[in-house]
Scaffold this active site. Structure first.
Site, mmCIF file in Angstrom:
data_model
loop_
_atom_site.group_PDB
_atom_site.id
_atom_site.type_symbol
_atom_site.label_atom_id
_atom_site.label_comp_id
_atom_site.label_asym_id
_atom_site.label_seq_id
_atom_site.Cartn_x
_atom_site.Cartn_y
_atom_site.Cartn_z
ATOM 1 N N SER A 119 0.792 -1.406 -0.093
ATOM 2 C CA SER A 119 -0.019 -0.040 0.022
ATOM 3 C C SER A 119 0.836 1.109 0.061
ATOM 4 O O SER A 119 1.608 1.426 -0.870
ATOM 5 C CB SER A 119 -0.797 0.003 1.215
ATOM 6 O OG SER A 119 -2.021 0.939 0.990
ATOM 7 N N ASP A 152 -9.197 -5.241 -5.141
ATOM 8 C CA ASP A 152 -8.885 -4.279 -4.181
ATOM 9 C C ASP A 152 -9.663 -2.840 -4.501
ATOM 10 O O ASP A 152 -9.552 -2.310 -5.557
ATOM 11 C CB ASP A 152 -7.381 -3.876 -4.629
ATOM 12 C CG ASP A 152 -6.686 -3.190 -3.424
ATOM 13 O OD1 ASP A 152 -7.545 -2.337 -2.988
ATOM 14 O OD2 ASP A 152 -5.471 -2.964 -3.220
ATOM 15 N N HIS A 189 -7.394 -5.772 -0.827
ATOM 16 C CA HIS A 189 -6.294 -5.427 -0.158
ATOM 17 C C HIS A 189 -5.680 -6.121 0.756
ATOM 18 O O HIS A 189 -5.693 -5.869 2.078
ATOM 19 C CB HIS A 189 -6.665 -3.845 0.281
ATOM 20 C CG HIS A 189 -5.542 -2.827 0.495
ATOM 21 N ND1 HIS A 189 -4.967 -2.396 -0.679
ATOM 22 C CD2 HIS A 189 -4.991 -2.052 1.344
ATOM 23 C CE1 HIS A 189 -4.038 -1.498 -0.337
ATOM 24 N NE2 HIS A 189 -4.092 -1.501 0.660
#
Length: 651
Positions: free
Chosen positions: A198, A304, A335
């Site tokens: 991320s 995601d 995610h």
């Protein structure tokens, strides 16, 4: 610990020329074997644990002195004693103090001397015994670093780049945050691999896009490639906040007291109009893809909805155009880190990747298939290249059906129109569930039941010509696989995984830093349809994707909506659907008005990349039976809720 036993394969390096040379000198010499795998031969318990503060050359907090970022290091003690140097695995993050890393939300912990005791995640536990150093960097403005976090801008990227420069002897570090005693990285050969999920992976992308020397590879997991596309898509807002909120979320208390000026720049530079500004240009790593020297091993969940697949698709394509060495994993999850959806294979593959890229071992990973794709939960396939060779776009055309808003999808252009009214209370799951029913909020178009499998691979585009009744309008375009399947349930809290209580261990442990992590298993759902890809746009950006304008009611506008990259097989017997609608609840924010839009079908189409191109679509739909309309709603996952505005904190 569950590390697979593999035979070390010894491969002679002696060539014909070497043999001739040996024969000339008549000296019997045994050729040395080339290593193919780093082994855990160094002590983790006795590893050197230290902290340095690297001078970034910036003064983000405006206190009159150059910012220093905190760098926590865990490295094997023995190589330096032996006169050898080690490569570095590095994770630069804003989350080490505020929010935690990984599925268990781990934070850094320290001893009385300020040296790291627990480093989050398994990287140090696993790689330090194998002859790597692990470096955890607190981005500027976070945890123990000076400066202000600026959410993917110069401060974020250059604070991490400065550490790569220091590892290669080009920057200055100190043994304390304010002292004058310098620290040199004499223990490393400078070869660095950046990794992270991320925001952390995003920084790896950004640093790679500077072209910094010494960065040999990056492993971005669910990473952002352009921060504009984190907050907007083609002018349509994805969240009800901007980067100033995110900076407040991660800045340390010290930074929050000093960073008002940076906060105001984030507010002023990111208007909620969705217009592209200089702030977004600074945070666009795509424009600098030509500078990337590092190889890239990218991992992303196809579902995601935090860092959406658009980021991966456009970054992957840009790297490919510039000849960057690439590898990719695409899961069915949201995610989620690969450590939590394919653990054993992930650790093994990452190990071999770093051995190849940072130690130079010829272990064959560069000759393996480029792509691993999760086709069904825990069932993976490979592709030699990605997208596969022979993939090309087919232009699909919507056509009217026997009832309003329920049409067909094929290769032939049709005349006529379809009309729908934006309903911000409904989402892609509502539209898909009633694909065969005439409803006022969407227009849906489906093929008949396919006669053979049809594989999509890459990014699609949907061109829509629409006439609005108001001055503002948002559009959603969605591709859906209509048919029964068992998929990872990406819409639940775990985004496709369930965390268990049992633990497995991946590396060496100490009393303060365990290498043992909770196991997971796939969280699945039985569904009647699967959303394959999606995209959104503000119709007001029809002429300029960087700037929206008010619409003239009653006037037709044409816009092309970019859909996220994917890799999906629509099985024989299933149908492929295209849905065009307005606000996708919780995935984009609604416009300021409630428009009704009329679509001109003759000027509306979808360009979808199929393996085999248009001929594959024609063969799969030839003789396809028309579906019997179903009045009962189809079952899918629950409506996604992406109110989380933080890219990856605590996971």
């Amino acid at each position: 610990m569950p590390i697979r036993t593999r035979f070390t394969i010894w491969r002679s390096l002696a060539t014909a020329a070497t043999a001739a040379l040996l024969a000339t000198f008549l000296t019997p010499v045994v050729a040395q074997a080339a290593p193919r795998e780093s082994r855990p031969v160094y002590s983790y318990e006795n590893a050197v644990r230290e902290a340095v503060w690297v001078d970034t050359g910036l003064d983000g907090d405006g206190d009159g002195r150059s910012d220093r970022v905190a760098v926590d290091i865990v490295r094997p003690r023995e190589p330096a004693r032996q006169g050898s140097k080690v490569p570095v695995v590095m994770d630069a993050s804003p989350y080490y103090s505020c929010c935690g890393r990984g599925n268990e939300g781990q934070r850094k912990t320290y001893d009385a001397n300020g040296d790291v005791v627990q480093m989050p995640l398994f990287y140090d536990n696993y790689f330090v015994p194998r002859g790597y150093a692990f470096v955890g960097v607190d981005l500027a403005g976070t945890s123990r670093s000076d400066g202000c976090d600026d959410v993917g801008g110069r401060s974020d990227v250059l604070s991490a780049k400065a550490v790569v420069d220091w590892l290669n002897g080009r920057a200055t570090a100190y043994t304390s945050r304010t002292g004058s005693a310098k620290a040199k990285a004499t223990w490393t050969n400078g070869k660095t691999g950046m990794i992270g999920k991320s925001w952390d992976g995003t920084i790896a992308n950004g640093v790679a896009a500077t072209g910094v020397k010494g960065l040999r590879t990056i492993v971005p997991i669910s990473a952002i490639s352009s921060w504009y596309d984190y907050y907007f898509q083609q002018g349509a807002p994805l969240y009800d906040s901007g980067p100033d909120w995110l900076a407040t979320y991660v800045n340390s208390p010290d930074a929050q007291a000093k960073c008002d000026a940076v906060q105001q720049k984030l507010i002023d530079g990111a208007p909620r109009t969705g217009d592209r500004t200089g702030l977004w240009t600074e945070r666009d790593y795509l424009k600098d893809a030509s500078k990337v020297r590092a190889s890239v091993f990218a991992i992303h969940g196809r579902q995601d909805l935090n860092v959406r697949m658009r980021h991966l698709g456009q970054w992957w394509d840009a790297l490919g155009r510039n000849g960057v060495e690439r590898k990719i994993w695409l899961s069915q999850t949201g995610h989620v880190d690969p450590f939590d959806f394919r653990r054993a294979e992930w650790v093994d593959t990452l190990h071999r990747w770093f051995d190849h890229e940072l130690l130079g071992y010829d272990n064959g990973i560069d000759r393996e298939p480029m792509a691993d794709i999760e086709r069904h939960p825990d069932q993976w396939v490979t592709s030699k290249t990605w997208p596969p060779r022979g993939t090309s776009p087919a232009t699909l055309r919507p056509a009217q059906g026997t009832q309003p808003g329920v049409g067909t999808l094929g290769l032939t252009r049709d005349r006529g129109t379809e009309t729908f009214t934006d309903d911000p209370a409904l989402s892609e799951t509502d539209w898909s569930a009633r694909i065969d029913t005439s409803t006022p909020e969407k227009a849906g178009f489906t093929t008949g039941a396919l006669t053979q499998d049809l594989r999509l691979a890459g990014s699609s585009k949907v061109t829509v010509t629409a006439t609005p009744t108001t001055t503002t309008a948002h559009l959603s375009a969605v591709l859906v696989d209509l048919g029964p399947a068992t998929i990872r349930d990406y819409a639940t809290a775990g985004e496709g995984i369930t965390t268990l209580t049992d633990r497995t261990c991946w590396g060496a442990s100490t009393a303060g830093d365990s290498a043992c992590f909770k196991e997971t298993r796939a969280k699945t759902a039985d569904v009647d349809y699967t959303v394959v890809s999606r995209g959104w746009a503000d119709l007001g950006t029809y002429a300029d994707p960087g700037k929206g304008v008010p619409l003239t009611p009653g006037k037709a506008y044409t816009i092309t909506v970019d859909l996220a990259a994917t890799d999906h097989v629509v099985p024989a017997g299933h149908r492929l659907a295209l849905i065009v609608a307005g606000t996708d609840q919780d995935l984009i924010d609604p416009p300021s008005t409630t428009p009704t839009l009329t679509i001109d079908l003759s000027r509306t189409s979808a360009r979808v990349p199929f393996v085999g191109g248009a001929s594959a679509f024609a063969h799969a739909t030839q003789g396809a039976a028309t579906a019997v309309p179903r009045t009962a709603p189809l079952d899918g996952v629950t409506a996604p809720r992406t109110l989380q505005r933080v890219p990856g904190a605590g996971r």
